[in-house]
Design a protein around this motif. Structure first.
Motif, PDB file in Angstrom:
ATOM      1  N   GLN A 394      55.340  38.182  45.432  1.00 24.23           N
ATOM      2  CA  GLN A 394      56.409  39.148  45.172  1.00 24.23           C
ATOM      3  C   GLN A 394      56.023  40.074  44.018  1.00 24.23           C
ATOM      4  OE1 GLN A 394      59.806  36.601  44.526  1.00 24.23           O
ATOM      5  NE2 GLN A 394      60.483  36.749  46.666  1.00 24.23           N
ATOM      6  N   GLY A 395      55.380  39.499  43.003  1.00 25.09           N
ATOM      7  CA  GLY A 395      54.934  40.326  41.875  1.00 25.09           C
ATOM      8  C   GLY A 395      53.879  41.340  42.296  1.00 25.09           C
ATOM      9  N   TYR A 396      52.883  40.868  43.060  1.00 25.19           N
ATOM     10  CA  TYR A 396      51.844  41.784  43.529  1.00 25.19           C
ATOM     11  C   TYR A 396      52.420  42.868  44.430  1.00 25.19           C
ATOM     12  CZ  TYR A 396      48.285  38.446  41.880  1.00 25.19           C
ATOM     13  OH  TYR A 396      47.492  37.626  41.114  1.00 25.19           O
ATOM     14  N   LEU A 397      53.304  42.466  45.356  1.00 27.78           N
ATOM     15  CA  LEU A 397      53.874  43.424  46.301  1.00 27.78           C
ATOM     16  C   LEU A 397      54.725  44.464  45.583  1.00 27.78           C
ATOM     17  CD1 LEU A 397      54.235  44.281  49.244  1.00 27.78           C
ATOM     18  CD2 LEU A 397      56.163  42.679  49.400  1.00 27.78           C
ATOM     19  N   SER A 398      55.473  44.035  44.581  1.00 29.17           N
ATOM     20  CA  SER A 398      56.298  44.983  43.818  1.00 29.17           C
ATOM     21  C   SER A 398      55.431  46.036  43.137  1.00 29.17           C
ATOM     22  CB  SER A 398      57.137  44.238  42.775  1.00 29.17           C
ATOM     23  OG  SER A 398      58.038  43.342  43.396  1.00 29.17           O
ATOM     24  N   ILE A 399      54.298  45.598  42.583  1.00 30.92           N
ATOM     25  CA  ILE A 399      53.402  46.544  41.903  1.00 30.92           C
ATOM     26  C   ILE A 399      52.812  47.534  42.902  1.00 30.92           C
ATOM     27  CG2 ILE A 399      51.246  46.739  40.614  1.00 30.92           C
ATOM     28  CD1 ILE A 399      51.880  44.028  39.348  1.00 30.92           C
ATOM     29  N   VAL A 400      52.398  47.024  44.081  1.00 27.37           N
ATOM     30  CA  VAL A 400      51.802  47.900  45.091  1.00 27.37           C
ATOM     31  C   VAL A 400      52.818  48.931  45.566  1.00 27.37           C
ATOM     32  CG1 VAL A 400      50.877  47.984  47.437  1.00 27.37           C
ATOM     33  CG2 VAL A 400      50.081  46.229  45.858  1.00 27.37           C
ATOM     34  N   VAL A 401      54.026  48.483  45.893  1.00 24.66           N
ATOM     35  CA  VAL A 401      55.051  49.403  46.402  1.00 24.66           C
ATOM     36  C   VAL A 401      55.424  50.423  45.330  1.00 24.66           C
ATOM     37  CG1 VAL A 401      57.416  49.577  47.239  1.00 24.66           C
ATOM     38  CG2 VAL A 401      55.941  47.746  48.081  1.00 24.66           C
ATOM     39  N   GLU A 402      55.589  49.969  44.093  1.00 24.46           N
ATOM     40  CA  GLU A 402      55.932  50.895  43.012  1.00 24.46           C
ATOM     41  C   GLU A 402      54.826  51.927  42.792  1.00 24.46           C
ATOM     42  OE1 GLU A 402      56.760  48.507  39.629  1.00 24.46           O
ATOM     43  OE2 GLU A 402      58.605  47.634  40.463  1.00 24.46           O
ATOM     44  N   SER A 403      53.567  51.483  42.895  1.00 21.96           N
ATOM     45  CA  SER A 403      52.449  52.421  42.723  1.00 21.96           C
ATOM     46  C   SER A 403      52.440  53.471  43.824  1.00 21.96           C
ATOM     47  CB  SER A 403      51.120  51.661  42.716  1.00 21.96           C
ATOM     48  OG  SER A 403      51.058  50.745  41.641  1.00 21.96           O
ATOM     49  N   ILE A 404      52.745  53.044  45.061  1.00 20.70           N
ATOM     50  CA  ILE A 404      52.716  53.985  46.188  1.00 20.70           C
ATOM     51  C   ILE A 404      53.881  54.960  46.113  1.00 20.70           C
ATOM     52  CG2 ILE A 404      52.867  54.184  48.688  1.00 20.70           C
ATOM     53  CD1 ILE A 404      51.398  51.528  48.920  1.00 20.70           C
ATOM     54  N   VAL A 405      55.101  54.443  45.946  1.00 21.07           N
ATOM     55  CA  VAL A 405      56.273  55.331  45.978  1.00 21.07           C
ATOM     56  C   VAL A 405      56.322  56.248  44.755  1.00 21.07           C
ATOM     57  CG1 VAL A 405      57.590  53.683  47.356  1.00 21.07           C
ATOM     58  CG2 VAL A 405      57.787  53.635  44.864  1.00 21.07           C
TER      59      VAL A 405
END
Length: 764
Positions: A394-405
Motif C-alpha cells: 500500500q505504501g509503494y502503490l501510494s507513492i507510485v500513484v501520487e508520482s503519476i497523478v
C-alpha cells in the motif's frame, strides 16, 4: 563457496570494441535474461561469426570485487543471421584460438630471376589484435608459411598495435611453384612460459586483411554442457540518396494531412496489411520516427486511432489487439516519454531495490523461512506476513500513484495532445452514458498498462536499473505492477479474476480512481496550438543522459592510476557534454560543445591499468586537440555512454577516421609505442557503431528504406489486396447500375434481362 551465477557476453569480430553484456543472474543453473541488444553500424557488415560466451561471476564480499570465468560459448556464423535465428544452441568449451580479432597490413611479392626463386613478404603493422596477456595487451609476432617453409618477425612487447616494418623472404624451389600451395600469415602472442597464443591468420596478397580463426572447431558436446537460446537477426540495408525516397514520404504525409474516408485504403492501411505481427513493432517505431521528423506525429496517431475506434463495436476490446495503432502508440510513448518515465518512477524503483523487503500475498507462495522476525515472540506467522506485505505494498502503490497523478507538468506536451485527440475520437464513437469510462480507459490503457506497469515489472529493460531484480525484489515489483494495472483499469475488474488474494489492496485501488480520472482530465487540458510540432526524439536543451563517472585528472604531476581519476557528475544533451564536482546548481560546470567532438572511443586497459575507460576527443576552433578520459562502473554503462555521445555527434563534420586507443605517457603512446605525439591514430574509429534504443537520432532515409522494404516484401499480398478492392468496386458499380435500370426502364422482363446481361458482360 562457488555459486552459480551467469551472464552473457556477446562479441563478434566486427564489434570487438563494442561487446555487450547481460546482467548477472545469481544462483541459478537455468538463467533467464530476456534482454535485447540492437547494434547499429553505418557500413557494410564484414564479420565472420557472432559468439555468445557464458561467464560465471563470483562476488568477493571482502573487497566488493568480482572474479569472472568464461565457462562455455556458442558461435554463430554470419549466413543464418540474415533470415533470423531463434533456437536452442548447444554450448561448447571456450577455444581461445577461435576468439580472434584485428587486421594486419602487409604486402606479398614473388621474386624470380636466373639465380633463385623466392617469396618476399613485407610486414608493415597490425591493429586491434586480441588481448592475450593479463595486462590487457599481447606480445605479437607474425609468421609466414608456404609448404614447409616459414619465417617469423621480431616480437613487439606489450602492444595490440605492433609496427614491424620488416621484410621476410622464403627461398623456394622451382617445383614448388608448379605444384602450387597456399601462402598463410599467422599472428601469435609470444609467451615466455607455456605455448604461444594464436591471434589469427589470413591468406595474403597486398593491403589490410582481417584475421581469421585457426579453424579447429571442437565437436558438439551434444548438450551435455548445457544449451543457450538465442534470437538473432541481421538486417542489411543499402540506403539511397534522399531524393529517391521523397515520393514515398509524400504518400505517407498525404495519408495523414488529407485522410481518406474510414473505409478507404491508404498507404498506411496497406502497410498494416503486409506486415506480420512480429515485424509490426519495428514498423510502428519506424513510422513514429518518420512522422516525428515531419512534425506530423500527432496527426499520424490520430489517423490510426480513428480507424481503430471506428472499426470497434465493443468498447471492451478497444486497442486490445496488436494492431498498428496500438503498436504505434506504444513506440511513440517510449520515443518521447522515456525521460518523463524516469523522472516519475526512478525514485520509488531505487527504493524498492535498496530495501529488498519480503512481500507476498498469495497464501500458496508464502515461505515463512524467508521472512525476517517481525516480533520478539518468534517466527512470523502467515497472517503477520500478509499483514506486513499489504502495508508495504500500500505504501509503494501510494507513492507510485501520487508520482503519476502529480506529473501533469512533466509530461511532454506532444504526448498530452496525442491523448487529447484519442479522448475526442473515443468520446465521439461511444457517447452513451453507460460508456462514460471508455474515454478514460482508452488513455489509461496506454498510460498505465502499456507504459508504467511494464517499466515497474522490468526496470532494467527501461534503463531504470543496471541489473535485474533478485527473486525477492522481482516478486515485489510483480505485485506492484499488478496493482498499477488495476488502477489503470479504474478498478472495474476487481474481484472478477482468479487472484482473490489481491483483495486487501482493493480499497486503496478504488480510492485512487477519482484522482486518476482527475489526472487524465488535466492531462488532456492543453491547447493543441501551444504544443509546437515535435520534430525530434528529444529537444536540444533536454538532458538525455546523466550520472556520476570518473574523470581522469590530466593536469599536474603524473599520479598513480587509481588516484588520477576523480568523481564528477556528467550531463549530456544534443548540444554539450558538461561535468562538475556535484550536481548542485551552484557548481561551476566545464563543457565540451558536441559540435567539436571528433572521437568517442574505448581506451585499452593497459593505458591506465583500469577497465571501462573511454576517451572524448574534441577539436576547438583553433584546431587544438583536447582529450578527456572517463571511467565507467561497468561495460554496460561504458557502452551506453559511448553510444549516447556518438548519437549526439553523429552529424559532426570533424569526426576523425583513426585514433589512439591508448594514452600518451612517458614519451610514447601506450598502444602503438610511437614516440611522436602527433602521429596518426593506429586504430580505426567506430563512430557509426551504436546501441539501438529509444534515443536514436532521426534518420529519414534509413527509416523510409525500412518502410519501402516492407512494402516490397509484401508486393504479392498488395496485388491481391488491390485486386480484391477493384472487384469490390466493380460489384458495387454493377449493383448501382442494376438498381438504376430497374427504376428507369419499364420494359418487358425479357428486354430487362437482355439489358442486364449486355451491361454485365460489358463491365466484366
Amino acid at each position: 563457496s562457488f555459486c552459480h551465477c551467469y551472464f552473457l557476453r556477446l562479441l563478434s569480430q566486427l564489434f570487438a570494441t563494442f561487446p555487450c553484456r547481460t546482467a548477472t543472474v545469481w544462483k541459478n543453473l537455468n538463467p533467464f535474461w530476456g534482454e535485447e541488444y540492437t547494434l547499429l553500424h553505418g557500413c557494410v557488415l564484414d564479420f565472420i561469426h557472432l559468439s555468445a560466451t557464458c561467464v560465471a561471476e563470483i562476488a568477493e564480499s571482502i573487497n566488493s570485487m568480482s572474479t569472472y570465468f568464461c565457462i562455455y560459448c556458442v558461435c554463430v556464423v554470419k549466413c543464418p543471421l540474415c533470415p533470423g535465428l531463434d533456437n536452442w544452441l548447444n554450448l561448447t568449451r571456450v577455444d581461445p584460438d577461435e576468439e580472434v580479432q584485428g587486421e594486419i597490413h602487409l604486402g606479398l611479392e614473388l621474386l624470380r630471376d636466373a639465380k633463385r626463386i623466392g617469396l618476399r613478404c613485407h610486414f608493415i603493422e597490425a591493429r586491434d589484435l586480441a588481448p592475450r596477456d593479463i595486462s590487457g595487451t599481447s606480445d605479437p609476432f607474425a609468421r609466414i608459411l608456404f609448404n614447409n617453409h616459414s619465417a617469423e618477425t621480431s616480437i613487439i612487447k606489450k602492444t595490440r598495435y605492433p609496427h614491424w616494418s620488416e621484410t621476410l623472404e622464403l627461398e623456394l624451389e622451382t617445383w614448388e611453384l608448379t605444384e602450387g600451395g597456399n601462402v598463410t600469415v599467422e599472428v601469435w602472442d609470444w609467451d615466455m612460459v607455456g605455448k604461444n597464443d594464436f591471434l589469427g591468420k589470413t591468406p595474403v596478397l597486398q593491403g589490410w586483411f582481417r584475421l581469421l580463426p585457426l579453424g579447429n572447431h571442437e565437436d558438439d558436446a551434444g548438450g551435455k554442457l548445457g544449451a543457450l537460446r538465442l534470437k538473432v537477426r541481421l538486417v542489411e540495408d543499402r540506403i539511397l540518396p534522399s531524393m529517391y525516397y521523397q515520393p514515398l514520404i509524400d504518400l505517407l504525409v498525404e495519408s495523414v494531412i488529407s485522410p481518406a474516408e474510414v473505409e478507404d485504403s491508404s498507404p498506411l492501411t496497406m502497410l498494416e496489411e503486409v506486415t506480420t505481427v512480429e515485424s509490426r513493432q519495428d514498423v510502428a517505431m519506424t513510422l513514429v520516427k518518420i512522422y516525428l521528423g515531419q512534425g506530423l506525429v500527432v496527426p499520424f496517431l490520430d489517423y490510426l486511432s480513428t480507424r481503430e475506434v471506428n472499426h470497434t463495436s465493443d468498447p471492451n476490446t478497444l486497442f486490445r489487439s496488436n494492431s498498428l495503432a496500438s503498436k504505434a502508440m506504444d513506440q511513440f510513448m517510449k520515443a518521447v516519454g522515456m525521460l518523463y518515465l524516469h523522472e516519475v518512477l526512478k525514485p520509488i524503483i531505487n527504493r524498492i531495490f535498496e530495501e529488498k523487503k519480503y512481500i507476498e500475498l498469495d497464501p500458496c507462495k508464502i515461505d515463512l523461512n524467508r521472512t525476517r522476525r517481525i516480533s520478539f515472540k518468534g517466527a512470523a506467522s502467515e497472517a503477520e506476513v500478509r499483514e506486513s506485505s499489504v502495508e508495504m505494498l500500500q505504501g509503494y502503490l501510494s507513492i507510485v500513484v501520487e508520482s503519476i497523478v502529480g506529473s501533469v507538468a512533466q509530461c511532454p506536451p506532444v504526448m498530452r495532445v496525442a491523448f487529447k485527440q484519442l479522448h475526442k475520437r473515443v468520446e465521439e464513437q461511444f457517447p452513451e452514458p453507460e460508456n462514460e469510462d471508455v474515454k478514460y480507459l482508452a488513455i489509461s490503457g496506454f498510460f498505465f498498462l502499456r507504459f508504467f506497469a511494464p517499466a515497474i515489472l522490468t526496470p532494467k529493460l527501461f534503463h531504470l536499473r543496471d541489473q535485474h531484480a533478485d527473486t525477492r525484489t522481482s516478486r515485489t515489483l510483480l505485485l506492484l505492477a499488478k496493482a498499477v494495472q488495476s488502477v489503470g483499469n479504474l478498478g472495474l475488474q476487481l474481484g472478477h479474476g482468479k487472484e482473490l488474494w489481491m483483495e486487501p489492496l482493493h480499497p486503496i485501488i478504488l480510492c485512487s480512481v477519482a484522482s486518476v480520472k482527475d489526472f487524465l482530465d488535466k492531462l488532456i487540458d492543453i491547447d493543441q496550438d501551444s504544443a509546437p510540432p515535435c520534430r525530434a526524439v528529444f529537444l536540444p536543451s533536454v538532458t538525455v543522459k546523466e550520472g556520476y563517472l570518473q574523470k581522469h585528472k590530466a593536469e599536474g604531476p603524473q599520479l598513480l592510476s587509481r588516484f588520477a581519476f576523480k568523481k564528477r557528475y556528467f550531463w549530456l544533451s544534443s548540444e554539450t557534454l558538461s561535468y562538475a564536482k556535484t550536481l548542485d546548481l551552484w557548481q561551476v560546470r566545464s563543457s565540451i560543445p558536441i559540435q567539436c567532438v571528433c572521437v568517442v572511443e574505448r581506451v585499452d586497459e593497459n593505458a591506465f591499468q583500469q577497465q571501462h575507460v573511454m576517451q572524448v576527443v574534441a577539436k576547438d576552433n583553433d584546431g587544438q586537440i583536447h582529450t578527456i578520459y572517463i571511467q565507467c562502473k561497468n561495460v554496460n554503462e561504458l557502452n551506453q555512454w559511448l553510444s549516447a555521445i556518438r548519437k549526439a555527434s553523429i552529424y559532426n563534420e570533424r569526426m576523425l577516421p583513426s585514433f589512439h586507443p591508448g594514452a600518451y605517457r612517458s614519451g610514447k603512446w601506450t598502444c602503438c609505442l610511437q614516440a611522436n605525439r602527433a602521429t596518426l591514430g593506429c586504430s580505426r574509429t567506430h563512430s557509426a557503431v551504436t546501441l539501438g534504443d529509444w534515443s536514436d537520432p532521426l534518420d529519414p532515409d534509413a527509416e523510409t528504406q525500412t518502410i519501402y522494404k516492407q512494402l516490397l516484401q509484401g508486393r504479392d499480398k498488395l496485388r491481391s489486396v488491390a485486386y480484391t478492392l477493384i472487384l469490390g468496386h466493380l460489384e458495387a458499380m454493377i449493383n448501382l447500375l442494376q438498381q438504376t435500370v430497374c427504376r428507369i426502364i419499364s420494359l418487358s422482363q425479357g428486354v430487362y434481362i437482355a439489358t442486364l446481361g449486355l451491361l454485365s458482360s460489358h463491365i466484366h
